[in-house]
Design a protein around this motif. Structure first.
Motif, mmCIF file in Angstrom:
data_model
loop_
_atom_site.group_PDB
_atom_site.id
_atom_site.type_symbol
_atom_site.label_atom_id
_atom_site.label_comp_id
_atom_site.label_asym_id
_atom_site.label_seq_id
_atom_site.Cartn_x
_atom_site.Cartn_y
_atom_site.Cartn_z
ATOM 1 N N ALA A 89 57.755 13.223 49.318
ATOM 2 C CA ALA A 89 58.517 14.462 49.190
ATOM 3 C C ALA A 89 58.270 15.109 47.830
ATOM 4 N N VAL A 90 58.277 16.436 47.831
ATOM 5 C CA VAL A 90 58.056 17.192 46.599
ATOM 6 C C VAL A 90 59.098 18.304 46.483
ATOM 7 N N ALA A 91 59.295 18.743 45.254
ATOM 8 C CA ALA A 91 60.172 19.879 44.999
ATOM 9 C C ALA A 91 59.395 20.893 44.183
ATOM 10 N N LEU A 92 59.654 22.151 44.436
ATOM 11 C CA LEU A 92 59.085 23.238 43.651
ATOM 12 C C LEU A 92 60.226 23.894 42.892
ATOM 13 N N LEU A 93 60.123 23.909 41.568
ATOM 14 C CA LEU A 93 61.099 24.551 40.706
ATOM 15 C C LEU A 93 60.455 25.798 40.133
ATOM 16 N N ILE A 94 61.041 26.945 40.425
ATOM 17 C CA ILE A 94 60.549 28.199 39.882
ATOM 18 C C ILE A 94 61.638 28.730 38.961
ATOM 19 N N THR A 95 61.304 28.867 37.688
ATOM 20 C CA THR A 95 62.270 29.327 36.702
ATOM 21 C C THR A 95 61.879 30.713 36.217
ATOM 22 N N PHE A 146 65.036 28.618 41.119
ATOM 23 C CA PHE A 146 64.922 28.517 42.568
ATOM 24 C C PHE A 146 64.246 27.192 42.873
ATOM 25 N N ARG A 147 64.971 26.291 43.536
ATOM 26 C CA ARG A 147 64.438 24.964 43.854
ATOM 27 C C ARG A 147 64.316 24.838 45.365
ATOM 28 N N SER A 148 63.161 24.387 45.799
ATOM 29 C CA SER A 148 62.971 24.080 47.213
ATOM 30 C C SER A 148 62.380 22.685 47.324
ATOM 31 N N GLU A 149 62.816 21.950 48.358
ATOM 32 C CA GLU A 149 62.361 20.582 48.576
ATOM 33 C C GLU A 149 61.648 20.497 49.921
ATOM 34 N N TRP A 150 60.565 19.687 49.926
ATOM 35 C CA TRP A 150 59.672 19.616 51.081
ATOM 36 C C TRP A 150 59.314 18.173 51.391
ATOM 37 N N GLN A 151 59.029 17.896 52.665
ATOM 38 C CA GLN A 151 58.677 16.544 53.081
ATOM 39 C C GLN A 151 57.368 16.073 52.464
ATOM 40 N N ASP A 152 56.441 17.004 52.245
ATOM 41 C CA ASP A 152 55.170 16.640 51.626
ATOM 42 C C ASP A 152 54.511 17.877 51.015
ATOM 43 N N ASP A 153 53.441 17.641 50.305
ATOM 44 C CA ASP A 153 52.736 18.709 49.595
ATOM 45 C C ASP A 153 52.147 19.743 50.554
ATOM 46 N N ASP A 154 51.672 19.303 51.712
ATOM 47 C CA ASP A 154 51.085 20.241 52.682
ATOM 48 C C ASP A 154 52.114 21.254 53.172
ATOM 49 N N ALA A 155 53.322 20.798 53.449
ATOM 50 C CA ALA A 155 54.376 21.713 53.913
ATOM 51 C C ALA A 155 54.690 22.751 52.840
ATOM 52 N N LEU A 156 54.761 22.308 51.596
ATOM 53 C CA LEU A 156 55.016 23.246 50.496
ATOM 54 C C LEU A 156 53.887 24.259 50.379
ATOM 55 N N GLU A 157 52.669 23.807 50.403
ATOM 56 C CA GLU A 157 51.526 24.706 50.228
ATOM 57 C C GLU A 157 51.420 25.719 51.366
ATOM 58 N N ASP A 191 61.108 38.370 32.709
ATOM 59 C CA ASP A 191 60.330 38.437 31.476
ATOM 60 C C ASP A 191 59.259 37.353 31.471
ATOM 61 N N ASP A 192 59.554 36.250 32.171
ATOM 62 C CA ASP A 192 58.615 35.134 32.240
ATOM 63 C C ASP A 192 58.948 34.313 33.479
ATOM 64 N N ARG A 193 57.952 33.589 33.986
ATOM 65 C CA ARG A 193 58.150 32.726 35.154
ATOM 66 C C ARG A 193 57.366 31.440 34.954
ATOM 67 N N ASN A 194 57.987 30.327 35.338
ATOM 68 C CA ASN A 194 57.354 29.025 35.246
ATOM 69 C C ASN A 194 57.522 28.306 36.573
ATOM 70 N N ASP A 195 56.421 27.886 37.185
ATOM 71 C CA ASP A 195 56.453 27.126 38.435
ATOM 72 C C ASP A 195 56.117 25.673 38.117
ATOM 73 N N LYS A 196 56.920 24.760 38.662
ATOM 74 C CA LYS A 196 56.692 23.342 38.408
ATOM 75 C C LYS A 196 56.916 22.569 39.696
ATOM 76 N N LYS A 197 55.929 21.776 40.083
ATOM 77 C CA LYS A 197 56.046 20.927 41.271
ATOM 78 C C LYS A 197 56.283 19.501 40.805
ATOM 79 N N ILE A 198 57.290 18.842 41.415
ATOM 80 C CA ILE A 198 57.595 17.463 41.045
ATOM 81 C C ILE A 198 57.728 16.619 42.307
ATOM 82 N N GLU A 199 57.436 15.343 42.179
ATOM 83 C CA GLU A 199 57.641 14.403 43.284
ATOM 84 C C GLU A 199 59.102 13.951 43.257
ATOM 85 N N ILE A 200 59.683 13.831 44.447
ATOM 86 C CA ILE A 200 61.082 13.393 44.507
ATOM 87 C C ILE A 200 61.205 12.166 45.398
#
Length: 91
Positions: A2-8, A51-62, A82-91
């Motif tokens: 499982a992975v999460a995408l954090l967009i700040t 904005f946080r979203s969680e996914w079963q795997d990397d393929d689903a997120l992509e 003004d700025d955006r940061n995307d971060k993918k993490i394993e959960i």
């Protein structure tokens, strides 16, 4: 895995970004969740919107990251950010 995408988003106009993200979340995730979607949340902390979203795997997120609605939502949010940061993490 499982992975999460954090967009700040850093912004002085958080309400505009929250509105866009909430509309996307309700329209795309809540009504008809994509394959592999687990959950999502929107939080605001001072001049940041996360904005946080969680996914079963990397393929689903992509698959979702490549979708036109997701890209359009982020483009609209970027107008007010003004700025955006995307971060993918394993959960």
């Amino acid at each position: 895995m499982a992975v999460a995408l954090l967009i700040t988003f850093e912004t002085s106009q958080a309400d505009h970004i929250v509105t866009q993200l909430r509309a996307y979340k309700e329209r795309e995730f809540d009504r008809n969740p994509p394959r592999g979607f687990i959950s999502s949340s929107i939080s605001e902390d001072g001049g940041k919107v996360i904005f946080r979203s969680e996914w079963q795997d990397d393929d689903a997120l992509e698959n979702t990251r490549d979708s036109a609605p997701f890209e359009a939502c982020l483009d609209l949010c970027d107008i007010y950010a003004d700025d955006r940061n995307d971060k993918k993490i394993e959960i």
